[in-house]
Design an enzyme around this catalytic site. Structure first.
Site, PDB file in Angstrom:
ATOM      1  N   ARG A  86      17.007 -55.333 -41.200  1.00 33.85           N
ATOM      2  CA  ARG A  86      18.422 -55.506 -41.544  1.00 33.85           C
ATOM      3  C   ARG A  86      18.763 -54.475 -42.622  1.00 33.85           C
ATOM      4  O   ARG A  86      18.223 -54.531 -43.731  1.00 33.85           O
ATOM      5  CB  ARG A  86      18.642 -56.938 -42.060  1.00 33.85           C
ATOM      6  CG  ARG A  86      20.018 -57.202 -42.563  1.00 33.85           C
ATOM      7  CD  ARG A  86      20.202 -58.673 -42.953  1.00 33.85           C
ATOM      8  NE  ARG A  86      21.527 -58.828 -43.503  1.00 33.85           N
ATOM      9  CZ  ARG A  86      21.791 -59.025 -44.799  1.00 33.85           C
ATOM     10  NH1 ARG A  86      20.824 -59.137 -45.674  1.00 33.85           N
ATOM     11  NH2 ARG A  86      23.043 -59.128 -45.206  1.00 33.85           N
ATOM     12  N   HIS A 130      27.864 -53.758 -47.483  1.00 38.39           N
ATOM     13  CA  HIS A 130      27.032 -54.390 -48.510  1.00 38.39           C
ATOM     14  C   HIS A 130      27.465 -53.750 -49.838  1.00 38.39           C
ATOM     15  O   HIS A 130      26.671 -53.164 -50.550  1.00 38.39           O
ATOM     16  CB  HIS A 130      25.556 -54.179 -48.204  1.00 38.39           C
ATOM     17  CG  HIS A 130      24.621 -55.124 -48.917  1.00 38.39           C
ATOM     18  ND1 HIS A 130      23.698 -55.908 -48.271  1.00 38.39           N
ATOM     19  CD2 HIS A 130      24.462 -55.409 -50.232  1.00 38.39           C
ATOM     20  CE1 HIS A 130      23.005 -56.625 -49.146  1.00 38.39           C
ATOM     21  NE2 HIS A 130      23.461 -56.326 -50.362  1.00 38.39           N
ATOM     22  N   GLU A 175      27.620 -61.193 -48.114  1.00 40.07           N
ATOM     23  CA  GLU A 175      27.965 -61.950 -49.309  1.00 40.07           C
ATOM     24  C   GLU A 175      29.346 -61.587 -49.873  1.00 40.07           C
ATOM     25  O   GLU A 175      29.445 -61.066 -50.998  1.00 40.07           O
ATOM     26  CB  GLU A 175      26.886 -61.763 -50.377  1.00 40.07           C
ATOM     27  CG  GLU A 175      25.509 -62.211 -49.936  1.00 40.07           C
ATOM     28  CD  GLU A 175      24.438 -62.071 -51.028  1.00 40.07           C
ATOM     29  OE1 GLU A 175      24.735 -61.499 -52.089  1.00 40.07           O
ATOM     30  OE2 GLU A 175      23.320 -62.541 -50.810  1.00 40.07           O
ATOM     31  N   ASN A 302      22.144 -66.455 -46.681  1.00 36.33           N
ATOM     32  CA  ASN A 302      21.246 -65.969 -47.736  1.00 36.33           C
ATOM     33  C   ASN A 302      20.988 -67.105 -48.713  1.00 36.33           C
ATOM     34  O   ASN A 302      21.927 -67.760 -49.170  1.00 36.33           O
ATOM     35  CB  ASN A 302      21.874 -64.793 -48.500  1.00 36.33           C
ATOM     36  CG  ASN A 302      21.983 -63.548 -47.638  1.00 36.33           C
ATOM     37  OD1 ASN A 302      21.523 -63.534 -46.500  1.00 36.33           O
ATOM     38  ND2 ASN A 302      22.597 -62.516 -48.177  1.00 36.33           N
ATOM     39  N   TYR A 304      18.659 -68.321 -52.241  1.00 33.90           N
ATOM     40  CA  TYR A 304      17.715 -68.037 -53.330  1.00 33.90           C
ATOM     41  C   TYR A 304      17.432 -69.253 -54.205  1.00 33.90           C
ATOM     42  O   TYR A 304      16.323 -69.436 -54.669  1.00 33.90           O
ATOM     43  CB  TYR A 304      18.242 -66.889 -54.209  1.00 33.90           C
ATOM     44  CG  TYR A 304      18.214 -65.562 -53.485  1.00 33.90           C
ATOM     45  CD1 TYR A 304      17.072 -64.775 -53.485  1.00 33.90           C
ATOM     46  CD2 TYR A 304      19.317 -65.113 -52.755  1.00 33.90           C
ATOM     47  CE1 TYR A 304      17.015 -63.568 -52.802  1.00 33.90           C
ATOM     48  CE2 TYR A 304      19.277 -63.911 -52.064  1.00 33.90           C
ATOM     49  CZ  TYR A 304      18.126 -63.146 -52.081  1.00 33.90           C
ATOM     50  OH  TYR A 304      18.063 -61.955 -51.397  1.00 33.90           O
ATOM     51  N   GLU A 379      18.555 -63.420 -45.875  1.00 31.88           N
ATOM     52  CA  GLU A 379      17.902 -63.016 -47.126  1.00 31.88           C
ATOM     53  C   GLU A 379      17.250 -64.227 -47.766  1.00 31.88           C
ATOM     54  O   GLU A 379      17.851 -65.304 -47.856  1.00 31.88           O
ATOM     55  CB  GLU A 379      18.890 -62.452 -48.155  1.00 31.88           C
ATOM     56  CG  GLU A 379      19.313 -61.045 -47.924  1.00 31.88           C
ATOM     57  CD  GLU A 379      20.263 -60.539 -49.002  1.00 31.88           C
ATOM     58  OE1 GLU A 379      20.142 -60.967 -50.172  1.00 31.88           O
ATOM     59  OE2 GLU A 379      21.135 -59.735 -48.657  1.00 31.88           O
TER      60      GLU A 379
HETATM   61  O1  IFM Z   1      19.728 -57.669 -54.147  1.00 30.62           O
HETATM   62  C1  IFM Z   1      20.605 -58.651 -53.748  1.00 30.62           C
HETATM   63  C2  IFM Z   1      21.255 -58.298 -52.430  1.00 30.62           C
HETATM   64  O2  IFM Z   1      21.897 -57.074 -52.493  1.00 30.62           O
HETATM   65  C3  IFM Z   1      22.259 -59.345 -52.045  1.00 30.62           C
HETATM   66  N1  IFM Z   1      21.694 -60.656 -52.080  1.00 30.62           N
HETATM   67  C4  IFM Z   1      20.959 -61.031 -53.267  1.00 30.62           C
HETATM   68  C5  IFM Z   1      19.924 -59.977 -53.592  1.00 30.62           C
HETATM   69  C6  IFM Z   1      19.146 -60.390 -54.848  1.00 30.62           C
HETATM   70  O3  IFM Z   1      20.011 -60.509 -55.933  1.00 30.62           O
END
Ligand code: IFM
Length: 481
Positions: A86, A130, A175, A302, A304, A379
């Site tokens: 990606r 992006h 995002e 995505n 985290y 992600e």
């Molecule tokens: O590095 C970033 C990415 O560009 C977008 N999503 C989160 C990642 C980590 O912060």
């Protein structure tokens, strides 16, 4: 560390045959070569060169030099058994000022990249945006200007025309929450504006750009690709008696402002009410939500970490009557009365809490709201302070902590699959250590270390671990050096 109930194994789990294991990067974070082959200036060039905006004054001028090392990086992907890659396309490489004819050299770079992937049996997953908006468009208002969305549609058409015979999955935006709120409300991302009302306008124009891009791509591609968008949906948990209200508020501004028009064809009524003191949403013109509401084949998620929220005690008017300057800049305009609480660790170097069960919860929640929509984790990954040591065959990084993070999150993804979520793939963020936006090069998310002095690539232990996973579709038992 928790990962939900303990009766679920976290190694030896097998993913379905069709499940895709990939890795992701983004143009400004890895490419470098910012003044080559006709590339125009982007808002991140401007922002990173503005003193005080990025830690240590770092810029993406060189980054990982991926632009010049693309063959080497493709070979690396092959060695890591990636099923998909990606990447994102830098708009200013294609249209240096965001308008006008395509710059052939820019198209050629991505064309070579796509061919290189296909030659190695790796599926190309292309993101159109992006975050590297051409600076010339920002000079005309950027995402607060409706014209930017229209220009994006034309950019999508040009890219689709050039690559639309080979790209397998098109992602319009990455995002948009970050682009709209970090860029136009908090000011921590380019273009660094702190205008709450403008951030909602930006969110709408990003939504509109998404719809126009899908329409444009659909009209020109000649293969049979999938269309998608990638959202960093916020995994929210409420605290105490006001938790549910706080979750509803943040879910509206952070998640449903995008999923509403994109997947339901309408902005949520509670979002419009909650934000009424800041904006009347008069920038949403008749017909816009129909354009935004395009049929998608897969939704990129995505993930985290989680957020824990509740309403502040005795909170007053949210965001100030005029939406200007009454509160400190925030990425949550109109929600100053929502409090984000500290969470139990462990934490990553970014300070984000590690909570794999949040991924499972999020995937289940998305499935509940959009039962027909296939999902991909586009992600997931982690920044830790890696240590380089001298091994028998050169330099190595024993990043057991990252392997542990990935294993727990993949286990959570597997649990979601087992619960019936139509999850099609997982992309580790990131293939390479890279430019982490306002943190510059201080945060290393890669499964491959990049020495930012020599630009040497050193696959970390997590890369070997992930390569085994990708080859066997089975979560490996132990760390592989
Ligand atoms: O590095 C970033 C990415 O560009 C977008 N999503 C989160 C990642 C980590 O912060």
């Amino acid at each position: 560390m928790t990962s939900g109930s303990t009766d679920y194994r976290d190694s030896g789990l097998v993913f379905p045959e069709s499940f895709v294991f990939g890795s992701a990067t983004a143009s400004y974070q890895v490419e470098g070569a910012v003044r080559e082959d006709g590339r125009g200036q982007s808002i991140w060039d401007t922002f990173s060169h503005t003193p005080g905006r990025v830690l240590n004054g770092d810029t993406g001028d060189v980054a990982d030099d991926h632009y010049h090392r693309v063959e080497e990086d493709l070979d690396l992907m092959k060695r890591l058994n990636l099923g998909a890659y990606r990447f994102s396309i830098a708009w200013p490489r294609i249209q240096p000022t965001g308008r006008g004819p395509a710059n052939q050299a820019g198209l050629d770079f991505y064309s070579r990249l796509v061919d290189g992937l296909l030659e190695r049996g790796i599926t190309p997953v292309a993101t159109l945006y992006h975050w590297d908006l051409p600076q010339a468009l920002e000079d005309e208002g950027g995402w607060t200007n409706r014209e930017t969305a229209l220009a994006f549609g034309e950019y999508a058409r040009l890219v689709g025309h050039a690559l639309g015979d080979r790209v397998a999955v098109w992602t319009t935006l990455n995002e948009p929450w970050c682009a709209a709120y970090l860029g136009y409300a908090l000011g921590e991302h380019a273009p660094g504006r702190t205008e709450p009302r403008a951030s909602f306008q930006a969110a709408h124009h990003l939504n509109l750009a998404h719809g126009l891009a899908v329409q444009a791509l659909r009209a020109v591609v000649t293969n049979d690709p999938q269309f998608s968008v990638t959202l960093n949906l916020h995994a929210l948990r409420g605290d105490g008696p006001t938790g549910a209200e706080a979750v509803r508020r943040i879910d509206a501004i952070g998640n449903r402002v995008f999923t509403g028009p994109m997947l339901h064809g309408t902005y949520p009524a509670d979002l419009l009410e909650d934000t009424a003191s800041i904006t009347d949403w008069s920038f949403v013109l008749e017909g816009d939500t129909e354009i935004i509401h395009q049929k998608l084949d897969v939704l990129g998620v995505n993930y985290y970490s989680t957020s824990l929220v509740r309403m502040r005690n005795g909170a007053g008017d949210a965001g100030g009557a005029d939406g200007h300057g009454e509160f400190d800049a925030s990425p949550w305009p109109s929600a100053d009365d929502v409090e984000f609480l500290p969470q139990p660790g462990p934490f990553t170097s970014m300070g984000w809490n590690i909570e794999p069960s949040g991924l499972e919860e999020l995937l289940l929640a998305v499935r509940a709201e959009f039962p027909e929509m296939p999902l991909m984790v586009t992600e997931n990954g982690v920044a830790f302070e890696d240590v380089v040591t001298e091994g028998e065959r050169g330099r190595v990084v024993h990043d057991d902590d990252r392997i542990d993070y990935l294993r727990r999150h993949l286990t959570a993804a597997h649990r979601a699959l087992a619960a019936g979520v139509d999850l099609r793939g997982y992309f580790v963020w990131s293939l390479l250590d890279n430019f982490e936006w306002s943190f510059g090069y201080s945060m290393r998310f890669g499964i491959v270390r990049v020495d930012f002095d020599t630009l040497e690539r050193i696959p970390k232990d997590s890369a070997h671990w992930y390569a085994q996973l990708a080859a066997t579709r089975t979560i490996p038992e132990a760390r592989l050096g």
